[in-house]
Write an enzyme that holds these catalytic residues in place. Structure first.
Site, PDB file in Angstrom:
ATOM      1  N   GLU A 102       0.845  -1.205   0.000  1.00 38.87           N
ATOM      2  CA  GLU A 102       0.000   0.000   0.000  1.00 38.87           C
ATOM      3  C   GLU A 102       0.874   1.246   0.000  1.00 38.87           C
ATOM      4  O   GLU A 102       2.017   1.207   0.465  1.00 38.87           O
ATOM      5  CB  GLU A 102      -0.907  -0.068   1.251  1.00 38.87           C
ATOM      6  CG  GLU A 102      -1.822   1.089   1.486  1.00 38.87           C
ATOM      7  CD  GLU A 102      -2.895   1.276   0.423  1.00 38.87           C
ATOM      8  OE1 GLU A 102      -2.536   1.530  -0.738  1.00 38.87           O
ATOM      9  OE2 GLU A 102      -4.093   1.210   0.765  1.00 38.87           O
ATOM     10  N   ASP A 103       0.343   2.346  -0.501  1.00 36.01           N
ATOM     11  CA  ASP A 103       1.111   3.594  -0.503  1.00 36.01           C
ATOM     12  C   ASP A 103       1.105   4.245   0.878  1.00 36.01           C
ATOM     13  O   ASP A 103       2.142   4.608   1.412  1.00 36.01           O
ATOM     14  CB  ASP A 103       0.604   4.571  -1.575  1.00 36.01           C
ATOM     15  CG  ASP A 103      -0.896   4.851  -1.494  1.00 36.01           C
ATOM     16  OD1 ASP A 103      -1.603   4.226  -0.664  1.00 36.01           O
ATOM     17  OD2 ASP A 103      -1.376   5.696  -2.270  1.00 36.01           O
ATOM     18  N   ASP A 106      -3.690   5.857   6.481  1.00 30.43           N
ATOM     19  CA  ASP A 106      -4.098   7.098   7.129  1.00 30.43           C
ATOM     20  C   ASP A 106      -4.976   6.722   8.331  1.00 30.43           C
ATOM     21  O   ASP A 106      -4.462   6.401   9.399  1.00 30.43           O
ATOM     22  CB  ASP A 106      -4.829   7.918   6.049  1.00 30.43           C
ATOM     23  CG  ASP A 106      -5.150   9.321   6.457  1.00 30.43           C
ATOM     24  OD1 ASP A 106      -4.374  10.223   6.146  1.00 30.43           O
ATOM     25  OD2 ASP A 106      -6.206   9.519   7.075  1.00 30.43           O
ATOM     26  N   PHE A 155      -0.989  16.528   4.265  1.00 25.07           N
ATOM     27  CA  PHE A 155      -1.256  15.911   2.969  1.00 25.07           C
ATOM     28  C   PHE A 155       0.009  15.907   2.116  1.00 25.07           C
ATOM     29  O   PHE A 155       0.684  16.924   1.977  1.00 25.07           O
ATOM     30  CB  PHE A 155      -2.373  16.673   2.248  1.00 25.07           C
ATOM     31  CG  PHE A 155      -2.810  15.996   0.989  1.00 25.07           C
ATOM     32  CD1 PHE A 155      -3.639  14.880   1.036  1.00 25.07           C
ATOM     33  CD2 PHE A 155      -2.373  16.452  -0.247  1.00 25.07           C
ATOM     34  CE1 PHE A 155      -4.033  14.240  -0.133  1.00 25.07           C
ATOM     35  CE2 PHE A 155      -2.765  15.810  -1.422  1.00 25.07           C
ATOM     36  CZ  PHE A 155      -3.594  14.707  -1.357  1.00 25.07           C
ATOM     37  N   ILE A 156       0.323  14.751   1.535  1.00 23.68           N
ATOM     38  CA  ILE A 156       1.546  14.648   0.734  1.00 23.68           C
ATOM     39  C   ILE A 156       1.230  14.137  -0.683  1.00 23.68           C
ATOM     40  O   ILE A 156       0.197  13.504  -0.917  1.00 23.68           O
ATOM     41  CB  ILE A 156       2.598  13.746   1.426  1.00 23.68           C
ATOM     42  CG1 ILE A 156       1.993  12.380   1.786  1.00 23.68           C
ATOM     43  CG2 ILE A 156       3.120  14.358   2.695  1.00 23.68           C
ATOM     44  CD1 ILE A 156       2.533  11.294   0.971  1.00 23.68           C
ATOM     45  N   ASP A 162      -1.027  11.101  -5.371  1.00 19.91           N
ATOM     46  CA  ASP A 162      -1.562  12.189  -6.196  1.00 19.91           C
ATOM     47  C   ASP A 162      -2.320  13.233  -5.402  1.00 19.91           C
ATOM     48  O   ASP A 162      -2.760  12.999  -4.269  1.00 19.91           O
ATOM     49  CB  ASP A 162      -2.526  11.614  -7.228  1.00 19.91           C
ATOM     50  CG  ASP A 162      -3.849  11.189  -6.593  1.00 19.91           C
ATOM     51  OD1 ASP A 162      -3.818  10.446  -5.584  1.00 19.91           O
ATOM     52  OD2 ASP A 162      -4.916  11.629  -7.071  1.00 19.91           O
ATOM     53  N   ARG A 168       1.794  12.244  -9.329  1.00 25.46           N
ATOM     54  CA  ARG A 168       2.297  10.885  -9.078  1.00 25.46           C
ATOM     55  C   ARG A 168       3.709  10.675  -9.625  1.00 25.46           C
ATOM     56  O   ARG A 168       4.418   9.772  -9.211  1.00 25.46           O
ATOM     57  CB  ARG A 168       1.381   9.844  -9.724  1.00 25.46           C
ATOM     58  CG  ARG A 168      -0.036   9.810  -9.170  1.00 25.46           C
ATOM     59  CD  ARG A 168      -0.754   8.567  -9.685  1.00 25.46           C
ATOM     60  NE  ARG A 168      -2.193   8.625  -9.504  1.00 25.46           N
ATOM     61  CZ  ARG A 168      -2.831   8.273  -8.377  1.00 25.46           C
ATOM     62  NH1 ARG A 168      -2.148   7.862  -7.343  1.00 25.46           N
ATOM     63  NH2 ARG A 168      -4.141   8.340  -8.311  1.00 25.46           N
ATOM     64  N   ARG A 171       9.735  12.171  -8.192  1.00 22.26           N
ATOM     65  CA  ARG A 171      10.609  11.180  -7.545  1.00 22.26           C
ATOM     66  C   ARG A 171      10.678  11.374  -6.040  1.00 22.26           C
ATOM     67  O   ARG A 171      10.951  10.434  -5.289  1.00 22.26           O
ATOM     68  CB  ARG A 171      12.036  11.319  -8.088  1.00 22.26           C
ATOM     69  CG  ARG A 171      12.189  10.883  -9.506  1.00 22.26           C
ATOM     70  CD  ARG A 171      13.467  11.465 -10.094  1.00 22.26           C
ATOM     71  NE  ARG A 171      13.701  10.889 -11.391  1.00 22.26           N
ATOM     72  CZ  ARG A 171      14.616   9.958 -11.623  1.00 22.26           C
ATOM     73  NH1 ARG A 171      15.416   9.547 -10.661  1.00 22.26           N
ATOM     74  NH2 ARG A 171      14.758   9.450 -12.827  1.00 22.26           N
TER      75      ARG A 171
HETATM   76  P1  5GP Z   1      -7.395   5.424   5.017  1.00 24.46           P
HETATM   77  O1  5GP Z   1      -8.512   4.475   4.731  1.00 24.46           O
HETATM   78  O2  5GP Z   1      -6.211   4.761   5.691  1.00 24.46           O
HETATM   79  O3  5GP Z   1      -7.864   6.624   5.795  1.00 24.46           O
HETATM   80  O4  5GP Z   1      -6.945   6.041   3.623  1.00 24.46           O
HETATM   81  C1  5GP Z   1      -5.905   5.537   2.875  1.00 24.46           C
HETATM   82  C2  5GP Z   1      -5.930   6.144   1.492  1.00 24.46           C
HETATM   83  O5  5GP Z   1      -6.142   7.568   1.550  1.00 24.46           O
HETATM   84  C3  5GP Z   1      -4.588   5.980   0.808  1.00 24.46           C
HETATM   85  O6  5GP Z   1      -4.510   4.761   0.101  1.00 24.46           O
HETATM   86  C4  5GP Z   1      -4.532   7.195  -0.090  1.00 24.46           C
HETATM   87  O7  5GP Z   1      -5.179   6.896  -1.316  1.00 24.46           O
HETATM   88  C5  5GP Z   1      -5.325   8.251   0.633  1.00 24.46           C
HETATM   89  N1  5GP Z   1      -4.467   9.193   1.380  1.00 24.46           N
HETATM   90  C6  5GP Z   1      -4.372   9.327   2.725  1.00 24.46           C
HETATM   91  N2  5GP Z   1      -3.507  10.300   3.069  1.00 24.46           N
HETATM   92  C7  5GP Z   1      -3.018  10.800   1.903  1.00 24.46           C
HETATM   93  C8  5GP Z   1      -2.058  11.842   1.602  1.00 24.46           C
HETATM   94  O8  5GP Z   1      -1.461  12.518   2.454  1.00 24.46           O
HETATM   95  N3  5GP Z   1      -1.824  12.057   0.269  1.00 24.46           N
HETATM   96  C9  5GP Z   1      -2.435  11.353  -0.716  1.00 24.46           C
HETATM   97  N4  5GP Z   1      -2.101  11.660  -1.969  1.00 24.46           N
HETATM   98  N5  5GP Z   1      -3.338  10.364  -0.459  1.00 24.46           N
HETATM   99  C10 5GP Z   1      -3.616  10.091   0.841  1.00 24.46           C
END
Ligand code: 5GP
Length: 178
Positions: A102-103, A106, A155-156, A162, A168, A171
């Site tokens: 996973e990226d 949160d 937020f990053i 993205d 996206r 680098r």
């Molecule tokens: P969760 O269900 O853990 O709250 O949300 C996870 C998803 O929220 C991640 O897979 C991502 O798509 C999005 N997300 C959460 N924080 C960020 C952030 O700081 N930047 C971006 N680009 N996406 C985020």
């Protein structure tokens, strides 16, 4: 440090590429150590984790496979509101060691739901590998096995992540300038 503009927001360099690469290699070493001999299936959650998945895979030394899935959000009719449906997993994961890639975690709600969906398909073991965690935002209990980096709540974007579809390709990882 560099500043980029994406739509209405400005972002500044937060985690440079060299540091990302170092932490990804460390996570790969841990996975190599823990999962050798298990022929794991890596399940990469699109879109955000495509860069992390690619760089992680380059460091893995055991026989392994990779599949890509998407979580399609739609407004459910249930009281829980948002429901995320798993799309694209054709593989039979019965009895297998699965590693979710996973990226960012949160609140952890997405990951928890994904783990439950996969568990219903009878894998031997489910591990979680994530590039980033916002520990202060975690709302649910999650056993996250591999974390490249913990970050604050901001937020990053970049390195696969993205803002409204953009950013996206960078680098480095950037953080929003308030
Ligand atoms: P969760 O269900 O853990 O709250 O949300 C996870 C998803 O929220 C991640 O897979 C991502 O798509 C999005 N997300 C959460 N924080 C960020 C952030 O700081 N930047 C971006 N680009 N996406 C985020």
């Amino acid at each position: 440090m560099s500043v980029i503009q994406i739509k209405d927001k400005r972002f500044k360099t937060f985690i440079p590429e060299e540091q990302i690469m170092k932490e990804v290699a460390r996570v790969a070493d841990e996975i190599n150590r823990d999962l050798s001999g298990t022929n794991p299936l890596f399940i990469s959650v699109l879109n955000g984790s495509f860069m992390f998945t690619a760089d992680l895979m380059k460091h893995l030394t055991m026989p392994c496979e990779v599949s890509f899935v998407k979580l399609a959000s739609y407004e459910g009719t249930s009281s829980t509101g948002k429901v995320k449906e798993l799309v694209g997993l054709g593989d039979d994961i019965t009895g297998r060691t699965v590693v979710i890639v996973e990226d960012i975690v949160d609140t952890g709600l997405t990951m928890k739901q994904l783990v439950e969906t996969l568990r219903a398909r009878g894998p031997k073991d489910i591990k979680i590998a994530t590039l980033l965690v916002k520990p202060d935002k975690l709302k649910v209990e999650l056993d996250i096995n591999y974390v490249a980096m913990n970050i604050p709540n901001d937020f990053i974007v970049g390195y696969g992540l993205d803002y409204d579809g953009l950013g996206r390709n960078y680098r480095d990882i950037y953080t929003v300038i308030e």
